[in-house]
Scaffold this motif. Structure first.
Motif, PDB file in Angstrom:
ATOM      1  N   ARG A 241       1.752  31.897  39.388  1.00  0.00           N
ATOM      2  CA  ARG A 241       3.130  31.998  38.908  1.00  0.00           C
ATOM      3  C   ARG A 241       3.950  30.851  39.489  1.00  0.00           C
ATOM      4  NH1 ARG A 241       1.469  37.137  40.067  1.00  0.00           N
ATOM      5  NH2 ARG A 241       1.493  38.618  38.329  1.00  0.00           N
ATOM      6  N   ALA A 242       4.640  30.139  38.596  1.00  0.00           N
ATOM      7  CA  ALA A 242       5.493  29.026  39.012  1.00  0.00           C
ATOM      8  C   ALA A 242       6.927  29.319  38.603  1.00  0.00           C
ATOM      9  CB  ALA A 242       5.012  27.725  38.380  1.00  0.00           C
ATOM     10  N   GLY A 243       7.390  30.501  38.925  1.00  0.00           N
ATOM     11  CA  GLY A 243       8.721  30.926  38.516  1.00  0.00           C
ATOM     12  C   GLY A 243       8.624  32.137  37.616  1.00  0.00           C
ATOM     13  N   ASP A 244       9.788  32.645  37.211  1.00  0.00           N
ATOM     14  CA  ASP A 244       9.807  33.854  36.395  1.00  0.00           C
ATOM     15  C   ASP A 244       9.312  33.607  34.981  1.00  0.00           C
ATOM     16  OD1 ASP A 244      10.827  35.231  38.532  1.00  0.00           O
ATOM     17  OD2 ASP A 244      12.925  34.957  37.926  1.00  0.00           O
ATOM     18  N   ALA A 245       9.434  32.381  34.479  1.00  0.00           N
ATOM     19  CA  ALA A 245       9.079  32.120  33.086  1.00  0.00           C
ATOM     20  C   ALA A 245       8.049  31.006  32.955  1.00  0.00           C
ATOM     21  CB  ALA A 245      10.329  31.764  32.282  1.00  0.00           C
ATOM     22  N   ASP A 246       7.318  30.726  33.992  1.00  0.00           N
ATOM     23  CA  ASP A 246       6.348  29.643  33.926  1.00  0.00           C
ATOM     24  C   ASP A 246       5.118  30.024  34.744  1.00  0.00           C
ATOM     25  OD1 ASP A 246       5.207  27.282  33.267  1.00  0.00           O
ATOM     26  OD2 ASP A 246       6.365  26.043  34.652  1.00  0.00           O
TER      27      ASP A 246
ATOM     28  N   PHE B 237      -8.499  35.983  49.892  1.00  0.00           N
ATOM     29  CA  PHE B 237      -8.227  34.545  49.870  1.00  0.00           C
ATOM     30  C   PHE B 237      -6.900  34.196  50.527  1.00  0.00           C
ATOM     31  CE2 PHE B 237     -11.332  35.271  46.585  1.00  0.00           C
ATOM     32  CZ  PHE B 237     -12.206  34.203  46.737  1.00  0.00           C
ATOM     33  N   GLY B 238      -6.322  35.121  51.264  1.00  0.00           N
ATOM     34  CA  GLY B 238      -5.160  34.833  52.086  1.00  0.00           C
ATOM     35  C   GLY B 238      -3.852  34.792  51.323  1.00  0.00           C
ATOM     36  N   PRO B 239      -2.772  34.443  52.035  1.00  0.00           N
ATOM     37  CA  PRO B 239      -1.430  34.436  51.441  1.00  0.00           C
ATOM     38  C   PRO B 239      -1.288  33.467  50.275  1.00  0.00           C
ATOM     39  CG  PRO B 239      -1.326  34.341  53.843  1.00  0.00           C
ATOM     40  CD  PRO B 239      -2.759  34.120  53.471  1.00  0.00           C
ATOM     41  N   GLU B 240      -2.090  32.414  50.238  1.00  0.00           N
ATOM     42  CA  GLU B 240      -1.948  31.429  49.166  1.00  0.00           C
ATOM     43  C   GLU B 240      -2.274  32.003  47.793  1.00  0.00           C
ATOM     44  OE1 GLU B 240      -6.418  29.450  49.292  1.00  0.00           O
ATOM     45  OE2 GLU B 240      -4.697  28.307  49.995  1.00  0.00           O
ATOM     46  N   ALA B 241      -2.981  33.118  47.775  1.00  0.00           N
ATOM     47  CA  ALA B 241      -3.339  33.745  46.505  1.00  0.00           C
ATOM     48  C   ALA B 241      -2.378  34.853  46.116  1.00  0.00           C
ATOM     49  CB  ALA B 241      -4.766  34.294  46.575  1.00  0.00           C
ATOM     50  N   ALA B 242      -1.284  35.021  46.866  1.00  0.00           N
ATOM     51  CA  ALA B 242      -0.367  36.133  46.602  1.00  0.00           C
ATOM     52  C   ALA B 242       0.281  36.021  45.235  1.00  0.00           C
ATOM     53  CB  ALA B 242       0.698  36.196  47.693  1.00  0.00           C
ATOM     54  N   ASP B 243       0.541  34.798  44.742  1.00  0.00           N
ATOM     55  CA  ASP B 243       1.199  34.605  43.449  1.00  0.00           C
ATOM     56  C   ASP B 243       0.209  34.313  42.331  1.00  0.00           C
ATOM     57  OD1 ASP B 243       3.726  34.994  44.499  1.00  0.00           O
ATOM     58  OD2 ASP B 243       3.941  32.890  45.076  1.00  0.00           O
ATOM     59  N   MET B 244      -1.059  34.600  42.566  1.00  0.00           N
ATOM     60  CA  MET B 244      -2.073  34.341  41.554  1.00  0.00           C
ATOM     61  C   MET B 244      -2.471  35.638  40.853  1.00  0.00           C
ATOM     62  SD  MET B 244      -4.574  31.563  43.419  1.00  0.00           S
ATOM     63  CE  MET B 244      -3.937  29.995  43.984  1.00  0.00           C
ATOM     64  N   TYR B 245      -2.993  35.479  39.652  1.00  0.00           N
ATOM     65  CA  TYR B 245      -3.488  36.638  38.907  1.00  0.00           C
ATOM     66  C   TYR B 245      -4.552  36.176  37.916  1.00  0.00           C
ATOM     67  CZ  TYR B 245      -0.349  35.001  35.180  1.00  0.00           C
ATOM     68  OH  TYR B 245       0.281  34.251  34.232  1.00  0.00           O
ATOM     69  N   LEU B 246      -5.386  37.126  37.503  1.00  0.00           N
ATOM     70  CA  LEU B 246      -6.458  36.850  36.547  1.00  0.00           C
ATOM     71  C   LEU B 246      -6.053  37.347  35.166  1.00  0.00           C
ATOM     72  CD1 LEU B 246      -9.448  37.964  38.776  1.00  0.00           C
ATOM     73  CD2 LEU B 246      -9.050  35.627  37.990  1.00  0.00           C
ATOM     74  N   GLU B 247      -6.484  36.617  34.135  1.00  0.00           N
ATOM     75  CA  GLU B 247      -6.135  37.017  32.773  1.00  0.00           C
ATOM     76  C   GLU B 247      -7.213  36.549  31.806  1.00  0.00           C
ATOM     77  OE1 GLU B 247      -1.955  36.973  31.146  1.00  0.00           O
ATOM     78  OE2 GLU B 247      -2.807  35.297  30.015  1.00  0.00           O
ATOM     79  N   PHE B 248      -7.631  37.456  30.918  1.00  0.00           N
ATOM     80  CA  PHE B 248      -8.571  37.083  29.867  1.00  0.00           C
ATOM     81  C   PHE B 248      -7.844  36.240  28.818  1.00  0.00           C
ATOM     82  CE2 PHE B 248     -10.958  40.735  31.523  1.00  0.00           C
ATOM     83  CZ  PHE B 248     -12.251  40.240  31.490  1.00  0.00           C
ATOM     84  N   ASN B 249      -8.544  35.275  28.295  1.00  0.00           N
ATOM     85  CA  ASN B 249      -7.959  34.378  27.293  1.00  0.00           C
ATOM     86  C   ASN B 249      -8.147  34.967  25.898  1.00  0.00           C
ATOM     87  OD1 ASN B 249      -6.823  32.216  25.998  1.00  0.00           O
ATOM     88  ND2 ASN B 249      -8.607  30.888  26.201  1.00  0.00           N
ATOM     89  N   ILE B 250      -7.248  35.877  25.526  1.00  0.00           N
ATOM     90  CA  ILE B 250      -7.343  36.515  24.210  1.00  0.00           C
ATOM     91  C   ILE B 250      -7.015  35.526  23.101  1.00  0.00           C
ATOM     92  CG2 ILE B 250      -6.496  38.432  22.808  1.00  0.00           C
ATOM     93  CD1 ILE B 250      -5.797  39.910  25.301  1.00  0.00           C
ATOM     94  N   GLU B 251      -6.215  34.534  23.401  1.00  0.00           N
ATOM     95  CA  GLU B 251      -5.755  33.608  22.364  1.00  0.00           C
ATOM     96  C   GLU B 251      -6.916  32.930  21.640  1.00  0.00           C
ATOM     97  OE1 GLU B 251      -3.006  29.580  21.929  1.00  0.00           O
ATOM     98  OE2 GLU B 251      -3.229  30.588  23.856  1.00  0.00           O
ATOM     99  N   GLU B 252      -7.994  32.650  22.361  1.00  0.00           N
ATOM    100  CA  GLU B 252      -9.108  31.951  21.731  1.00  0.00           C
ATOM    101  C   GLU B 252      -9.766  32.789  20.641  1.00  0.00           C
ATOM    102  OE1 GLU B 252     -12.568  33.125  25.009  1.00  0.00           O
ATOM    103  OE2 GLU B 252     -11.553  31.199  25.115  1.00  0.00           O
TER     104      GLU B 252
END
Length: 652
Positions: free
Chosen positions: A65-70, A331-346
């Motif tokens: 996550r790089a902000g609320d909308a990015d 993976f520590g604090p650096e992964a706190a803003d990360m998440y996994l997502e399947f690529n449904i768009e493809e």
């Protein structure tokens, strides 16, 4: 201190096989039954394979996550690499496929995290077959440890050492309750029915029926009875060498047919019903797994769109959230803003044609270079092919291409003829009759047909009575012109307002009453031309009828038959093009009187007179050098206007 699981410690765990030895099964009553059902019931395997294959074919990406909308996709993080290659020699597809199969069959999944000595983050995930592990612990919120039985004994792993996904159970059982459990009775019934049908087909006589011996027949000895029975079975049942022969009866025996077909046994219906029940238990539409009785092309297309949102959407959410909950903390604090997502768009992109149209409309310009297009066809790159080719009449604020008819104003049917080609230039395409939508020509078609019907009634009666005044030209011109003015004025106003909207101007500035006098003259001219053509056709038909007295065809009636069936449509298209073209040209004259206009040739092989006009620029109130105010104007020579592909650029 994190527990470190080495390769040696998991090497003793039994590998998944088609049949796990009983000594390695922790809870055979829980797992072995489900495994046996999956192996023996084709419907269950069809459904679980469908789920596993479709989910495993999706990409599983890591985002930050790089902000609320990015957000930003992360590819170089150890977690992204772990998901891409869960363990040496294994790829992501096989990892996700096994995970989905375990959840679908057993409603639980377990993998041990393999960690190195220099890091608490796992570098591999080892799947543990459901047959050899069971959850344990006395915490009612969930299992706290897991017992795994390998060929070297039993090991216990704590919650932080594994990736665990467990299902729901109303009674709080650890591990959840699989969907197969609710199908036990259905599958058991289908299994018994299948056995019965197999036995029937295996043991039934190929000439199905029974044999009757007459009451007065001599008694059989045991040896004779055994001989006849053995000979009959060898020849008419099972798989003997003489199967299919002709029965030979003796002692007055009588064969009575008692055929029992596959239809009688409801073989196909039973199989379909079982598959439907299994599909319903996993919330899968029947057509997705081959039950096509009620499916249509349209319904299949829509179901494909909803497959990855409604059907598989909950599965995808469950898996990606469970993996994140089990792995991110490692993976520590650096992964706190990360998440996994399947690529449904493809999977939802659709056909290439649909994608191209959507991207072209969304970007407002061509989006593919020549070399990119050549690469898609396995052709070599060419010099200069890396530059994006943009048509000369497409600039910022315009359409994506001259062939694109997309517009923000979808209500107006002729808005696509208005194209902004720059900050102060706007292109108006001359309206051709065959390009005007039916909703614009229909009102005029009704006007012409009603006019021809009135003329038929009056003129047929007058010509039949040999009246010398059967044609009243002033009446017909006045009636038709009045009706045309009502319908044509609305068309011109709508076209003018659409042009102003496309130019970014206020459409309410257009003054309709200001145009009524001119449009009345236009309507009178069209009415006069149409009625003059009708008069010529009637006079010619009457003259031909006088020369051929044997023809019983009503000449006047035939003229109006043609008029109502075809002339009305043709006249309506011509009139609509006239009114629409006037409105398109009149709008900038009223609202932007200081503007100028430029004649633009679009055809690759234009008329010589039009080619000479290409690029000519005059005032908005002036005519071009050919005497026409705009391409396709009704004031021009019909032969010079027909099929004109030129356009008009308004310069503010």
């Amino acid at each position: 201190m994190a527990f470190v699981v080495s390769h040696g410690e998991v090497r003793g765990l039994a590998r998944p096989t088609t049949s796990v030895p009983r000594s390695l099964q922790i809870a055979p009553g829980y797992t072995s039954d489900y495994a046996a059902i999956w192996r023996t019931h084709g419907s269950v395997r069809t459904v679980t394979d469908f789920l596993a294959r479709n989910i495993a074919s999706l990409g599983l990406h890591l985002f930050e996550r790089a902000g609320d909308a990015d957000r930003r996709r992360v590819t170089d993080h150890p977690l992204a690499q772990l998901i891409g290659r869960p363990m040496p020699g294994q790829y992501r597809y096989a990892f996700v496929e096994a995970l989905v199969q375990d959840i679908a069959i057993f409603d639980r999944y377990l993998a041990v995290k393999m960690k190195g000595t220099d890091s608490d983050a796992p570098h591999a995930l080892v799947r543990i077959p459901p047959m050899i592990w069971e959850p344990a612990g006395d915490d009612w919120t969930g299992p706290t440890e897991f017992l795994v039985r390998g060929n070297r004994g039993t090991r216990t792993f704590t919650r932080d050492q594994v990736v665990y996904i467990g299902g729901y159970s109303p009674a709080g059982e650890l591990g959840g309750v699989p969907a197969i459990e609710s199908l036990r009775s259905v599958l058991a019934e289908e299994h018994e029915a299948a056995l019965m049908r197999a036995q029937t087909f295996r043991n039934g006589a190929r000439a199905s029926g029974y044999i009757e011996r007459p009451a007065g027949a001599p008694p059989w000895s045991a040896a004779t009875h055994a001989r006849f029975k053995a000979a009959w079975r060898a020849q008419y049942t099972g798989s003997g060498a003489d199967v299919g022969g002709t029965p030979i009866l003796e002692d007055g025996m009588k064969f009575t047919a008692a055929q029992q077909s596959a239809k009688d046994l409801q073989y196909i219906e039973s199989r379909k019903l079982t598959r439907q029940e299994v599909a319903a238990a996993y919330h899968i539409p029947p057509p997705m797994i081959g039950l096509m009785e009620t499916a249509t092309f349209a319904s299949l297309k829509e179901q494909h769109k909803s497959l990855y949102t409604d059907t598989l959407g909950p599965w995808l959410q469950r898996i990606q959230q469970a993996l994140a909950a089990n792995l991110l903390d490692d993976f520590g604090p650096e992964a706190a803003d990360m998440y996994l997502e399947f690529n449904i768009e493809e999977k939802l992109r659709g056909a290439f044609e649909d994608q191209a149209a959507q991207l072209q409309t969304s970007t407002g310009a061509p989006w593919l270079t020549r070399n990119e297009a050549r690469a898609m066809r396995n052709l070599p790159a060419v010099e200069g092919g890396d530059e994006l080719v943009v048509p000369l009449n497409v600039l910022t604020g315009g359409q994506a291409s001259p062939t694109d008819s997309g517009t923000q104003n979808q209500r107006a049917s002729h808005t696509p003829r208005v194209k902004a080609v720059g900050p102060i230039e706007y292109e108006l395409k001359a309206p051709a009759g065959d390009t005007i939508p039916a909703e614009e020509t229909d009102p005029l078609v009704k006007v012409f047909r009603a006019h021809f019907k009135r003329q038929r009634a009056a003129i047929t009666s007058a010509t039949g009575a040999k009246s010398p005044t059967w044609w009243d030209g002033k009446r017909w011109d006045a009636e038709l012109a009045e009706d045309l003015l009502d319908a044509g004025s609305d068309l011109a106003t709508t076209a003018a307002r659409d042009v102003l909207t496309g130019m970014g101007l206020d459409p309410d500035q257009y003054d309709t009453p200001r145009t009524e006098a001119f449009l009345a003259k236009v309507a009178e001219r069209i009415a006069s031309q149409v009625n003059a053509a009708t008069l010529r056709q009637i006079e010619a038909a009457l003259a031909d009828d006088d020369e051929d007295d044997e023809d019983d065809v009503d000449p006047v009636g035939h003229v109006f038959d043609v008029a109502e069936e075809s002339r009305a449509d043709q006249a309506a298209m011509t009139a609509a093009a006239t009114f629409v073209g006037f409105g398109m040209a009149e709008a900038p004259r009223q609202v932007a009187p200081k503007a100028t206009k430029r004649w633009v040739v679009n055809s690759w092989n234009p008329r010589a007179s039009h080619a000479a006009l290409d690029g000519e620029e005059v005032g908005i109130e002036e005519d071009f050098s050919n005497g026409m105010p705009w391409p396709g104007s009704f004031t021009g020579d019909p032969e010079d206007v027909a099929n004109c592909q030129c356009s008009l650029v308004i310069i503010r």
